[in-house]
Motif scaffolding. Structure first.
Motif, mmCIF file in Angstrom:
data_model
loop_
_atom_site.group_PDB
_atom_site.id
_atom_site.type_symbol
_atom_site.label_atom_id
_atom_site.label_comp_id
_atom_site.label_asym_id
_atom_site.label_seq_id
_atom_site.Cartn_x
_atom_site.Cartn_y
_atom_site.Cartn_z
ATOM 1 N N GLY A 64 28.298 -24.371 35.890
ATOM 2 C CA GLY A 64 27.006 -24.392 35.462
ATOM 3 C C GLY A 64 26.589 -23.236 34.630
ATOM 4 O O GLY A 64 25.511 -22.890 33.997
ATOM 5 N N GLY A 65 27.584 -21.962 34.693
ATOM 6 C CA GLY A 65 26.854 -20.844 34.195
ATOM 7 C C GLY A 65 27.860 -20.514 32.873
ATOM 8 O O GLY A 65 27.538 -19.504 32.157
ATOM 9 N N GLY A 66 29.117 -21.234 32.695
ATOM 10 C CA GLY A 66 29.774 -20.958 31.360
ATOM 11 C C GLY A 66 30.951 -21.801 31.368
ATOM 12 O O GLY A 66 31.194 -22.771 32.095
ATOM 13 N N ILE A 67 31.731 -21.486 30.444
ATOM 14 C CA ILE A 67 33.011 -22.335 30.295
ATOM 15 C C ILE A 67 34.103 -21.435 29.706
ATOM 16 O O ILE A 67 33.996 -20.465 29.202
ATOM 17 N N ILE A 68 35.488 -21.749 30.287
ATOM 18 C CA ILE A 68 36.570 -20.999 29.708
ATOM 19 C C ILE A 68 37.518 -21.791 28.789
ATOM 20 O O ILE A 68 37.809 -22.776 29.275
ATOM 21 N N ALA B 273 30.702 -39.977 31.316
ATOM 22 C CA ALA B 273 30.178 -40.334 30.383
ATOM 23 C C ALA B 273 29.081 -39.626 29.723
ATOM 24 O O ALA B 273 27.976 -40.243 29.604
ATOM 25 N N ALA B 274 29.167 -38.419 29.755
ATOM 26 C CA ALA B 274 28.204 -37.616 29.115
ATOM 27 C C ALA B 274 28.624 -36.358 28.206
ATOM 28 O O ALA B 274 30.092 -35.948 28.331
ATOM 29 N N ALA B 275 27.841 -35.822 27.505
ATOM 30 C CA ALA B 275 27.968 -34.616 26.727
ATOM 31 C C ALA B 275 27.132 -33.488 26.634
ATOM 32 O O ALA B 275 25.867 -33.923 26.881
ATOM 33 N N ILE B 276 27.412 -32.092 26.487
ATOM 34 C CA ILE B 276 26.580 -31.301 26.621
ATOM 35 C C ILE B 276 26.443 -30.608 25.372
ATOM 36 O O ILE B 276 27.690 -29.983 24.734
ATOM 37 N N TYR B 277 25.395 -30.157 24.844
ATOM 38 C CA TYR B 277 25.383 -29.347 23.560
ATOM 39 C C TYR B 277 24.466 -28.071 23.823
ATOM 40 O O TYR B 277 23.712 -27.911 24.672
ATOM 41 N N CYS B 278 25.279 -27.082 23.694
ATOM 42 C CA CYS B 278 24.818 -25.805 24.016
ATOM 43 C C CYS B 278 25.327 -24.339 23.275
ATOM 44 O O CYS B 278 26.017 -24.671 22.437
ATOM 45 N N LEU B 279 24.699 -23.282 23.135
ATOM 46 C CA LEU B 279 24.857 -22.246 22.539
ATOM 47 C C LEU B 279 25.600 -21.189 23.664
ATOM 48 O O LEU B 279 24.991 -21.053 24.773
ATOM 49 N N ALA B 280 26.562 -20.446 23.588
ATOM 50 C CA ALA B 280 27.285 -19.541 24.350
ATOM 51 C C ALA B 280 27.778 -18.598 24.076
ATOM 52 O O ALA B 280 28.039 -18.421 22.447
ATOM 53 N N GLU B 281 28.148 -17.260 24.674
ATOM 54 C CA GLU B 281 28.242 -16.026 23.984
ATOM 55 C C GLU B 281 29.728 -15.755 24.637
ATOM 56 O O GLU B 281 29.840 -15.827 25.939
ATOM 57 N N VAL B 282 30.640 -15.122 23.899
ATOM 58 C CA VAL B 282 31.925 -14.645 24.393
ATOM 59 C C VAL B 282 31.592 -13.486 25.312
ATOM 60 O O VAL B 282 31.052 -12.508 24.692
ATOM 61 N N ILE B 283 32.132 -13.808 26.349
ATOM 62 C CA ILE B 283 31.913 -12.273 27.442
ATOM 63 C C ILE B 283 33.165 -11.660 27.817
ATOM 64 O O ILE B 283 33.333 -10.540 28.467
ATOM 65 N N GLU B 284 34.420 -12.398 27.661
ATOM 66 C CA GLU B 284 35.871 -11.978 27.999
ATOM 67 C C GLU B 284 36.754 -12.857 27.434
ATOM 68 O O GLU B 284 36.592 -14.118 26.985
ATOM 69 N N VAL B 285 37.889 -12.127 27.130
ATOM 70 C CA VAL B 285 38.979 -12.688 26.345
ATOM 71 C C VAL B 285 40.184 -12.454 27.187
ATOM 72 O O VAL B 285 40.503 -11.370 27.432
ATOM 73 N N THR C 53 23.992 -19.118 26.647
ATOM 74 C CA THR C 53 22.795 -18.582 26.427
ATOM 75 C C THR C 53 21.384 -19.466 26.065
ATOM 76 O O THR C 53 20.539 -19.141 26.339
ATOM 77 N N HIS C 54 21.933 -20.633 25.596
ATOM 78 C CA HIS C 54 20.879 -21.726 25.248
ATOM 79 C C HIS C 54 21.369 -23.095 25.759
ATOM 80 O O HIS C 54 22.263 -23.556 24.943
ATOM 81 N N ILE C 55 20.778 -23.594 26.723
ATOM 82 C CA ILE C 55 21.309 -24.784 27.598
ATOM 83 C C ILE C 55 19.821 -25.062 28.073
ATOM 84 O O ILE C 55 19.334 -24.335 28.737
ATOM 85 N N ARG C 56 19.783 -26.627 27.983
ATOM 86 C CA ARG C 56 18.577 -27.081 28.713
ATOM 87 C C ARG C 56 18.892 -27.192 30.200
ATOM 88 O O ARG C 56 19.924 -27.517 30.728
ATOM 89 N N GLY D 51 30.816 -10.907 22.372
ATOM 90 C CA GLY D 51 29.559 -10.933 21.606
ATOM 91 C C GLY D 51 29.253 -11.767 20.661
ATOM 92 O O GLY D 51 28.149 -12.222 20.226
ATOM 93 N N ILE D 52 30.344 -12.629 20.157
ATOM 94 C CA ILE D 52 30.061 -13.899 19.258
ATOM 95 C C ILE D 52 29.506 -15.057 19.919
ATOM 96 O O ILE D 52 29.610 -15.290 21.040
ATOM 97 N N LEU D 53 28.465 -15.412 19.207
ATOM 98 C CA LEU D 53 27.876 -16.501 19.801
ATOM 99 C C LEU D 53 28.262 -17.676 19.031
ATOM 100 O O LEU D 53 28.454 -17.671 17.943
#
Length: 189
Positions: A111-115, A138-150, A164-167, A125-127
């Motif tokens: 729920g907070g992010g994805i790896i 049977a679902a898909a999510i569209y969001c904006l996310a920021e790189v916080i670790e590599v 950063t932007h998710i409903r 910092g890249i969005l």
């Protein structure tokens, strides 16, 4: 105020499930990065808008019937089959949103992010625009996310993105999906 440490805390505040998941990743420009939630939602592809809504309608529609006991079991089964037909159609529609040129595989999501496992590194910092395809749900999510670790693992880069932007309903869907998958994994053990 929104330091990297705050973003990492937000990322870690949700459970992450180890589950290979198909995603699309594409870097966004500065204008997209600074848009409001209202602008984000109005620019969201329509298929993603209705996907979460259909999932929510299904879960709300069957709840009252399940508590009415065996009398309505046949009706509940029928409605579940109808919902499954809708899920199959929705999966077909959503898979059309999958761009092979932007495809990567997430190794964990929550729920907070994805790896995401990627062949090239991303700068902190890249969005990015992220499309998450949850086939079993049977679902898909569209969001904006920021790189916080590599991190580097198995000659691949494991890039951690915080949303950063998710409903809200999409975030709830990710939480439910991660819990559902965890339950399945525990049963299989």
């Amino acid at each position: 105020m929104n330091s990297l440490e705050d973003k990492k805390k937000r990322f870690e505040s949700f459970f992450l499930i180890n589950h290979p998941t198909k995603v699309n990743i594409s870097v966004v420009d500065a204008e997209q990065a600074t848009q409001s939630m209202e602008e984000f939602e109005s620019n969201m592809p329509y298929a993603f808008k209705i996907a979460a809504e259909l999932s929510e309608i299904e879960s709300q529609a069957l709840k009252p019937l399940r508590s009415m006991g065996e009398k309505l079991e046949g009706l509940v089964n029928y409605l579940q089959l109808q919902a499954r037909k809708i899920d199959l159609m929705m999966s077909y529609i959503l898979i059309q949103q999958d761009d092979e040129n932007k495809r990567a595989e997430a190794v964990k999501f929550g729920g907070g992010g994805i790896i995401v496992s990627q062949t090239s590194p991303m700068e902190i910092g890249i969005l990015a625009e992220v499309k998450i395809f949850l086939e079993k749900e049977a679902a898909a999510i569209y969001c904006l996310a920021e790189v916080i670790e590599v991190d580097i693992a198995d000659d691949l880069y494991h890039v951690s993105y915080v949303y950063t932007h998710i409903r809200d309903q999409d975030q709830e869907l990710l939480v439910r999906a991660s819990l559902h998958l965890q339950t399945s994994q525990l049963r299989n053990r």
